[in-house]
Each structure stands twice: as structure tokens, then as C-alpha cells.
Design an enzyme around this catalytic site. Structure first.
Site, PDB file in Angstrom:
ATOM      1  N   GLU A   1       0.836  -1.206   0.000  1.00  0.00           N
ATOM      2  CA  GLU A   1       0.000   0.000   0.000  1.00  0.00           C
ATOM      3  C   GLU A   1       0.866   1.250   0.000  1.00  0.00           C
ATOM      4  OE1 GLU A   1      -2.956  -0.440  -0.750  1.00  0.00           O
ATOM      5  OE2 GLU A   1      -3.084  -2.575  -0.307  1.00  0.00           O
TER       6      GLU A   1
ATOM      7  N   HIS B   1       1.724   2.059  -3.525  1.00  0.00           N
ATOM      8  CA  HIS B   1       0.661   2.825  -4.189  1.00  0.00           C
ATOM      9  C   HIS B   1       0.773   4.297  -3.804  1.00  0.00           C
ATOM     10  CE1 HIS B   1      -1.693  -0.258  -6.115  1.00  0.00           C
ATOM     11  NE2 HIS B   1      -1.976  -0.898  -4.993  1.00  0.00           N
TER      12      HIS B   1
ATOM     13  N   HIS C   1       3.221   6.384  -5.691  1.00  0.00           N
ATOM     14  CA  HIS C   1       2.746   6.731  -7.035  1.00  0.00           C
ATOM     15  C   HIS C   1       2.006   8.076  -6.986  1.00  0.00           C
ATOM     16  CE1 HIS C   1       0.881   4.700 -10.890  1.00  0.00           C
ATOM     17  NE2 HIS C   1       1.671   5.698 -11.188  1.00  0.00           N
TER      18      HIS C   1
END
Ligand SMILES: [Zn+2]
Length: 712
Positions: free
Chosen positions: A505, A508, A511
Site C-alpha cells: 500500500e 501505491h 505513485h
């Protein structure tokens, strides 16, 4: 039908106007977004974070309605502009419309998952159809599409930047994919299909939840005595039984994964395993919560919608917008892995068969035996005990480990600042710094609570973009997790699965944190479904890399670095059982594709359709698809139809990407920069494969994945 909708809409707007002044004063959304100013909103808080403590459930609906009304007015202004369509007055104006609606959606839909209540659920039910209709109103607005198309047709000669060109193309594509160019006489049916699918998929998911909750196995004290179940498992089953006042037995085992899977792994009573397996795999088959008819309808409605849009199949329609592009490419990727996975699974089966014969001479291994013998052999072979691992993976150490990796790779630092507005007291808030500049706010919300959905996810309250006058809007990122809680004087100690989940996570979130895109709809994680798992899955690779583990995995009491012997065990165990894991995963991916790839109306019968597909690929009878059709929620109620392959597709990419780091050193600055500036920073501003190849210098290869999963 349209007329009714309009009437309802007007009534709501009238009501709104009547109490508008009062709302403006008291509703924090409307106060932050005054009607007369076209601003990004002004909360008067640090980093302009929504002022969570002022937001009450009753504020959402009026803010949604006002947000929809304002965006309608903005769209009208674009459509009625007497000037010829340009990038600025059409594409960019559309992109920047709906500021209030975006803000309230960003807050509401996140809190509906992480801080839910009956009240929030009701609001979600009420607002979802309104938002769907609003979306259709924009996408099926012929005059608006006309202007978008005019700009799109001239795009090459307008002197646009690469990102503006991409936004123009993506906007046009979005309209086309949502029905803008279909003939007027088919639009009504198109809207009808969308609304039917929305309610069918919702019902499918509700049925699965009901069926999963419905069947339980109750056992008495004397019955569990010699079943081989672990102390943790028994404690959880006892707690579950005590929490349910209508439950008579001492121990309650359920079909939910955290209860079902350990039961299948540890229960030495073969008949009980068979009952649990059979209950699990027959969910939603019978009259109670029947999903059979729903599957047939969904599959055929999706086909009809795809064909109205000019595609041969639902798969062709869906994949056209993905990295894979075509069903053929997906099949190739899956089949490349299928053969070695199945071969490995057959070896595993033969080993388990031998073990079974010792317990039950003359009998044949069955699907309900697989997990049991797999677990038994794992313990024998690796002697890997979870209680031995956890003390080295305290939550604080693992989180610091993830931060440290981001620091070594990208130079980021994380500064806790609990004075920032928070959506829940449990969340910890960080300023994320690149050098001395704050580039994002990161919330981390670690432990289960009743108002939080299960699972783990990364989300944004606000995405990164730039304002019209070039000011950077920093992303407000949130990681929501459900980890083992601290107990007594013990801190939260994670198992290795939870450890990789945190890194996943967190990947992510990088990003989003490192995104540097002008337009919100192209920024951060707004990439295709088969690319979005690359930044997350690749971070898992650092979590398990020995050199990195030694940086963060330290005993919570003594500070002792994790011993090599334990690292070796974790490493060796990581390729164990991969035949089964990959076989059931790819079987499910191929089943998903089979449904999406039909090109003419087909009566879907269960289990015939599924059985035929599984026979075609030569699946062995001891293994079934990871999800059988009647409870395959990713496909029939989630957003993963013709997309379940995405996990495998991204796994090819992340293993190939990490290979670049292994070749040059896992903290090599040049490789990290190449990943950051070619992939992480660019969101969807360019074709994902172009970005990937710019980082890697070549096409991704499947070899590293096969090697890492022990399939070679
Ligand atoms: Zn993910």
C-alpha cells in the site's frame, strides 16, 4: 423515464434553494467553496486540508447536490460558448469543472469505507444513482461531445504540450467509451443497461455477503480437543461464538477467509474439512441468494453494451483501454504462466497424495485435502513458525523500514505532524518532504474498528494537480489497514504477510506522492488497471529482500537484527506451494476472460459453462478456480471483469522492474531516478508501456517472475 428524472431533480434543487442561505453558513463544504468564486476551495487549514471535524453527515447531501448543480452550470457555459471550440475553452474547462463535487466526493467516499455508519450508508445509497445519472448526462451530451470532437480532430495542429495532447485524447476516448457517439435511438437502451448492471452487480455482492455469513460450523469443547487447530484459531472461534448471542456452541467457524482458511489448513478431521469446503464452494448456488440468473444477465448485458459501442465482446471493449489492449495479449500472458504452474501443481499433488495415503490408505486426494497437506508439509520442511517471526516485525519498525526505503530511493522524509486535521483520531498524519519542500500529506490508519471495511487500501482525499495559474496542489494520501492490534504491553507485531501489505500500500502511495502532472484526471494512480499494481507490487520486493530486511527487522525488545537463519527460512518458504497458488489464480483469470470474451448472446448455465472452460485448460480435479462463478465478486460485483488477469500482468512487470534494481544494486540512485521520473511521476500522461520501456530500456520479460515464484 427521462421526464420523471428531471422532475425529481428539479424538486431537489427547489428544496435546496429554499434553505440555501442557512446551508451556506453552516455547511463547511459550501463555506469553503463560495458560489460566486471559481476557486479550488479555501478551508483555512494547514495545506488546505478539508476541515474534517466540522463536517457532519448532514452536510454531504446538500454539498453533493450543489456540486452537481454547479458542474451542470459549468458544462452549460462550455456548450453555449459562442467562440469556436479550443483546448482551453473546452477540454481544459471540462477538466477543471466540478471542483466542489470532486472535493465532497473525495471526502465522502473515503469516509464511507474507513469511518462508516448507517447514516453514511444511507447517503451512499441515495447519492449513487444521482451521480451515475449526472455522469451519463455529461457523457451523452451531444453538443458537448461535438465540441470535444472538434478539438480532438484538430489536436495535432494546435501546438499542444504532450500532456495536453494526452488529455485531449483521453477525454475524447472517455466520451466514446461511455456512449457519446452511439445513435440517439440506442442511447435509451444504453442508459437502461448501465442502470440494470449497476443494480445486478450490487445484488450479486449482497448475495455473496449473505451466503458467506449464513453458514457456520459450531463445535463443542470436547469436539475441538483433538482437531489440530491452533490456540489463536480457537481463541478467535470462541470470541466469535461469544459475540453471537443466538449461537449455542462454544466455537464458531465461518466461511470468511480468516476463519475458513486456517480451518482447512489445520483441521485433521477429513469429514469436517469436506463439509466446510462444500459449504464454501456452493455459496449462492441454491435458492437462497441465487446468483445463477444474475450471472447470465450480467454476462449478456455486458456483451450487448459492448456491441452497441462497436466492440465484438466485453473483453475487447474493456481491454481496449488497458495496457494489454487485446484478449489475445491477455491469453498469451496467462498461458505463458499456466503450463509451468500446472506442472508444479501436479508435483505438489503427488507429494500430498503420498501423505494422504499414510492417513487414509487407498484413498484419493480431494480438493478439501489440499490446504491441509500443504500446510503439514510446510511445517515439516521449513519449521517456519509465525510466533518466531512476529517479534522482528513490530509495526513501528516495519513502517520506519518503508520510510527508509523511500528515503534511500527517492530522498523523501516523513515528518509526523498530528496538528493537521484528521478524519479519525486513530489516523497518524505525516508531512512528506522532498528536500525541504512538503510534497504530500500522508495519513496512516492501522487498526481495525467497527466503522472500517476489512482489507487494506490506499486512497486520496485529494489528488495532485496544478491550478490554472500554475500553483501545485499537493496530494492528500491515505493508507487504510487492518493490522494486528497492540495487546497488553506488546506493541503491534506483524506477520510477514502484513509486512508486505504495508509495503504494498505504501508503494501505491508513492505513485501519488511523487506524481507531478498538470491535470488531475491524468495524475498519480489514475492509470490503467493492469498498470496500477506495478508501483505497489514492486515495493513488496524490498520488504522481502535480505539486505533490506536487516535494515528494519529488529527484535522489538532487544533490538537484535533478524538472524540469517530466519531470513533463509522466510526466503525458502516464499516459493513453497506456488504451483497451487498460481494454478488457482490463473484458472480464475481464464474463467473471467471466458465470460467476457463471448461474442454472441449465450445462455450461461452453472456449473456447465465454468466446468467446460476448466476442462479446456486441463485443470486437475484436486484444484478449482480461486473463485467459482457464483461468488466471483471481482468479476460480477467489483471492477475487475476482464481484468482479473491484471494481478498476473502487473506481477510480470514488477518482477522485471525489480530485476533492474537487483542488476544495479537495490538502492542504486540512477535506477531509482529512472523509475521515479519515467514511471512514478507521470501518472497517465503517456502510454504506460512507453513509460515502462523508457525506465527499463526494453520490453518486460516473464523470466524473473517464473524464477521468483519457483516455477522454473
Ligand atoms: Zn494494490
Amino acid at each position: 423515464m427521462k421526464k420523471t428524472l428531471l422532475t425529481i431533480g428539479c424538486a431537489a434543487l427547489l428544496l435546496m434553494t429554499a434553505c440555501k442561505n442557512k446551508n451556506n453558513m453552516e455547511n463547511p463544504f459550501l463555506a469553503a467553496f463560495p458560489a460566486d468564486e471559481q476557486t479550488q476551495g479555501q478551508w483555512n487549514t494547514p495545506y488546505n486540508i478539508p476541515d474534517f471535524k466540522k463536517i457532519k453527515p448532514e452536510h454531504y447531501m446538500p454539498a453533493f447536490e450543489e456540486g452537481i448543480k454547479r458542474q451542470k452550470a459549468e458544462i452549460d457555459a462550455i456548450v453555449n460558448n459562442s467562440e469556436a471550440p479550443t483546448f482551453a475553452n473546452t477540454i481544459e474547462a471540462l477538466e477543471q469543472s466540478g471542483a466542489l463535487l470532486n472535493e465532497v466526493s473525495g471526502v465522502f467516499f473515503n469516509l464511507a469505507e474507513s469511518n462508516n455508519s448507517k447514516e453514511m450508508e444511507k447517503i451512499a445509497e441515495g447519492v449513487s444513482p444521482k451521480l451515475a445519472a449526472h455522469g451519463d448526462d455529461i457523457m451523452l451530451n451531444a453538443k458537448l461531445f461535438e465540441r470535444v470532437k472538434t478539438v480532438y480532430d484538430q489536436r495535432e495542429s494546435l501546438g499542444l504540450t504532450g500532456e495536453q495532447l494526452r488529455l485531449t485524447e483521453e477525454t475524447y476516448k472517455n466520451f466514446v467509451r461511455n456512449g457519446a457517439h452511439i445513435p440517439a435511438d440506442k442511447q435509451e437502451r444504453f442508459r437502461e443497461i448501465n442502470s440494470l448492471l449497476a443494480s445486478l452487480t450490487l445484488r450479486f455482492g449482497n448475495n455473496v455477503l449473505k451466503a458467506t455469513n449464513y453458514l457456520t460450523l459450531g463445535l463443542r469443547e470436547d469436539q475441538v480437543a483433538n482437531l489440530g487447530l491452533t490456540a489463536d484459531q480457537l481463541a478467535a472461534a470462541k470470541e466469535a461464538a461469544e459475540a453471537d448471542s443466538s449461537f449455542k456452541e462454544a466455537y464458531k467457524f465461518t466461511l470468511h477467509m480468516p476463519s475458513w482458511e486456517p480451518f482447512m489448513q489445520n483441521c485433521n478431521n477429513r469429514d469436517m474439512r469436506e463439509i466446510m469446503w462444500s459449504d464454501y464452494t456452493h455459496r449462492c448456488v441454491g435458492a437462497d441468494g441465487d446468483n445463477l440468473a444474475i450471472i447470465d444477465s450480467i454476462v449478456n448485458l455486458r456483451l450487448e453494451r459492448a456491441q452497441i459501442l462497436g466492440f465484438e465482446s466485453h473483453a475487447a471493449y474493456t481491454l481496449d483501454d488497458c495496457l494489454a489492449k487485446t484478449p489475445e495479449a491477455v491469453y498469451k500472458c496467462l498461458m505463458d504462466l499456466w503450463e509451468p504452474a500446472l506442472k508444479k501443481a501436479k508435483q505438489e499433488r503427488d507429494e500430498y497424495q503420498k501423505m494422504l495415503e499414510k492417513d487414509h490408505p487407498g484413498e484419493k486426494l480431494q480438493p478439501w485435502d489440499w490446504r491441509y497437506y500443504c500446510e503439514k508439509l510446510r511445517k515439516e520442511r521449513y519449521a517456519l513458525n509465525e510466533d518466531e517471526i512476529r517479534p522482528y516485525f513490530s509495526l513501528d519498525n516495519v513502517r520506519e523500514g518503508a520510510f527508509n526505503v523511500a528515503n534511500k530511493l527517492y530522498g523523501l522524509t516523513f515528518r509526523e505532524n498530528n496538528k493537521l486535521p484528521k478524519y479519525h483520531p486513530d489516523a497518524v498524519s505525516y508531512e512528506v518532504l522532498d528536500g525541504d519542500k512538503v510534497i504530500a500529506i500522508l495519513y496512516m490508519d492501522f487498526f481495525p474498528r467497527e466503522s472500517k471495511r476489512s482489507g487494506a487500501w490506499m486512497t486520496n482525499f485529494r489528488e495532485q494537480s496544478y491550478t490554472k495559474d500554475g500553483k501545485k496542489i499537493i496530494p492528500l494520501v491515505s493508507l487504510v489497514l487492518n493490522f494486528t492490534k497492540p495487546s497488553g504491553d506488546k506493541p503491534s507485531l506483524l506477520n510477514f504477510d502484513e509486512t508486505t501489505t504495508l509495503f504494498h500500500e505504501f508503494g501505491h502511495s508513492l505513485h501519488s506522492i511523487l506524481s507531478d502532472c498538470r491535470y488531475e484526471s491524468l495524475s498519480g494512480t489514475n492509470v490503467s488497471r493492469d498498470f496500477v499494481e506495478l508501483p505497489s507490487q514492486v515495493m513488496e520486493q524490498w520488504a522481502g529482500y535480505p539486505e533490506v530486511m536487516k535494515m528494519y527487522a529488529k527484535h522489538y525488545k532487544t533490538g537484535e537484527v533478524i538472524p540469517d537463519s530466519l531470513i533463509n527460512k522466510i526466503e525458502a518458504a516464499s516459493t513453497y506451494g506456488q504451483g497451487f497458488i498460481n494454478t488457482e489464480l490463473i484458472a480464475a483469470s481464464l474463467l473471467d476472460m471466458a465470460y467476457a470474451n463471448i461474442s454472441e448472446p449465450t445462455e450461461i448455465k452453472f456449473p456447465d459453462f465454468e466446468d467446460a472452460e476448466m476442462q479446456k485448460i486441463g485443470l486437475i480435479p484436486e484444484i478449482i478456480s480461486r473463485y467459482r462463478s457464483t461468488y466471483f465478486q471481482h468479476v460480477f460485483s467489483g471492477g475487475y471483469s476482464a481484468g482479473y488477469y491484471g494481478y498476473t500482468w502487473a506481477a510480470v512487470l514488477d518482477n522485471d522492474a525489480f530485476e533492474a534494481f537487483k542488476e544495479n544494486g537495490v538502492f542504486d540512485k540512477k535506477t531509482a531516478d529512472a523509475f521515479r521520473y519515467n514511471v512514478l511521476q507521470n501518472g497517465n500522461t503517456e502510454d504506460a508501456m512507453v513509460l515502462y520501456k523508457r525506465f527499463r530500456g526494453q520490453e518486460p520479460s516473464i523470466e524473473p517472475l517464473l524464477k521468483n515464484r519457483g516455477l522454473k
